[in-house]
Enzyme design. Structure first.
Site, PDB file in Angstrom:
ATOM      1  N   ASP A 136      38.930  44.167  46.216  1.00  0.00           N
ATOM      2  CA  ASP A 136      38.074  44.312  45.029  1.00  0.00           C
ATOM      3  C   ASP A 136      36.628  43.967  45.320  1.00  0.00           C
ATOM      4  O   ASP A 136      35.718  44.528  44.706  1.00  0.00           O
ATOM      5  CB  ASP A 136      38.526  43.380  43.896  1.00  0.00           C
ATOM      6  N   HIS A 175      41.283  40.301  44.366  1.00  0.00           N
ATOM      7  CA  HIS A 175      41.847  40.746  45.642  1.00  0.00           C
ATOM      8  C   HIS A 175      40.688  40.897  46.634  1.00  0.00           C
ATOM      9  O   HIS A 175      39.556  41.173  46.233  1.00  0.00           O
ATOM     10  CB  HIS A 175      42.503  42.126  45.543  1.00  0.00           C
TER      11      HIS A 175
END
Length: 434
Positions: free
Chosen positions: A101, A98
């Site tokens: 992240d 993501h």
């Protein structure tokens, strides 16, 4: 290099080794005419492996890793160093992430985009230097409090627009890094109560959002697959993307069933009241199968525990459906799983993945043997053999009426008798392979 995994040697296939090694996963082994690594297409989830801190609803962080809390770009780069070191140790061909992240969120959309692009530059260099490829990227549209009422389905148009900008930036980066898919996971696309929800409007907004994502994919020339990940209940009581069947109905309503496929997670299938193999088989039957997230739930817990797979029979039945449908194309096996909060050491993270890869390898080989020997499919063909007869096929042709079928049944003097489905016999047969 981060040095976090400095005492751990690269994993190798060594069934009889005393120390850490793959016992079943041999990437070079040929199964059904294809290398095992090409069948399985393993990927590591950046978020659970390098972003999760070991917390739960009753306690905070238990992991002590040098890049936490990763709230600066320096720490984000340190996390990337550790991640690619880890990928090298495992020898995985892919990873997934993501946007949230890999970089701390900026004060503005522009700053967040610039930070993501800076990390993408680092990823590109590491990937070119022998690192894994990108199986898929996605945008985190659920963690920040702005998404408490959803992203595409949020009642606030500013959140819808903010989400669109975030997805565009993440899709751009996924395209730039050669990602083979892009995933939309509607973690908060749903509602808690109808008392404050316009259900019809929210579904229309969700369809419009997805249509624009598909249009943008074609505009930038992204050749990968757009995937939706079905998810029931948690955290939203009534989730719009509940399971494969629900997603297919949504795609059909908006004319997107030829453009979008599904990324199916085992844990989500269980929460929806299905088996993993059911969701895969249904997606194959509907022509929307794309990729899988391989994990499991604790069957005594009512939420998504994201544990590494350790049940070979379950995994074998899942890969049976994958192989029967022709295998992966752009998809693969992403370990959307995390070690338990008491598993503190670097070796725990390595061995959790290695053990899961072995379980998948054993499941794949069992599935391949079941397909090769054809006993399950032979039993299935025998059960439906009557439909190969001419009169039976005629019933399904356009123009055949209910009257004509009823008259034929009378003329033939039909008095059908039940036949055994042989479920236990077939369950016993499967157990011979696993």
């Amino acid at each position: 290099m981060s040095g976090y995994f400095k005492d751990i040697a690269p994993m190798r296939f060594a069934p009889d080794a005393e120390g850490p090694a793959f016992r079943a996963y041999d990437p070079d082994e040929v199964v059904l005419g294809k290398r095992m690594d090409q069948h399985l297409r393993f990927a590591v989830a950046y978020w659970h492996s390098f972003g999760w801190e070991g917390g739960d609803p009753f306690g905070g962080r238990t992991f002590d890793r040098p890049w936490f809390p990763a709230d600066t770009m320096d720490l984000a780069e340190a996390r990337a160093d550790a991640a690619f070191e880890f990928f090298r140790i495992l020898g995985v061909p892919y990873f997934c992430f993501h946007d949230h992240d890999v970089r701390p969120e900026g004060a503005t959309l522009t700053e967040s985009r610039d930070r993501l692009n800076r990390m993408a530059d680092i990823f590109a260099r590491k990937m070119a230097d022998g690192g894994p490829k990108l199986l898929w990227g996605t945008a985190n549209l659920f963690s920040n409090r702005r998404y408490m009422a959803g992203a595409a389905t949020n009642p606030d148009p500013e959140v819808f627009a903010y989400s669109a900008a975030t997805v565009r930036d993440c899709l751009d980066v996924t395209h730039r890094l050669g990602g083979e898919n892009y995933v939309l996971w509607g973690g908060r696309e749903g509602y808690e109560t109808l008392l404050n929800t316009d259900l019809s409007q929210e579904l229309d907004h969700m369809g419009r959002f997805l249509s624009m994502v598909v249009d943008y994919k074609h505009k930038i020339g992204f050749k990968g697959t757009i995937l939706i990940e079905p998810k029931p209940q948690e955290p939203t009581k009534h989730q719009y993307d509940f399971d494969v069947g629900t997603v297919y109905g949504f795609l059909s309503r908006h004319g997107l069933e030829g453009e979008v496929k599904v990324n199916i997670e085992q844990g989500h299938a269980i929460l929806a009241g299905h088996s993993f193999e059911h969701e895969i088989a249904l997606a194959q039957a509907l022509g929307i199968f794309g990729s899988i997230d391989m994990n499991r739930n604790d069957y005594q817990s009512g939420w998504d525990t994201d544990q590494f797979p350790n049940n070979v029979p379950e995994v074998a039945l899942a890969y049976y459906e994958v192989l029967k449908g022709g295998g992966f194309t752009t998809g693969g096996t992403n370990f959307d799983a995390k070690v338990r909060r008491q598993s503190l050491d670097p070796e725990d993270l390595v061995m959790a993945h290695a053990g899961a890869m072995d379980v998948c390898a054993r499941g794949l080989k069992a599935a391949a043997k079941m397909l090769e020997e054809d006993r399950l499919e032979a039993a299935r063909r025998a059960r439906y053999a009557g439909w190969q007869e001419g009169w039976a096929q005629q019933m399904l042709k356009p123009g055949t009426t209910l009257d004509s079928i009823a008259d034929a049944a009378i003329d033939r003097g039909l008095n059908p008798q039940p036949r055994s489905g042989r479920q236990e016999v077939l369950e016993n047969l499967v157990n011979r392979y696993v």
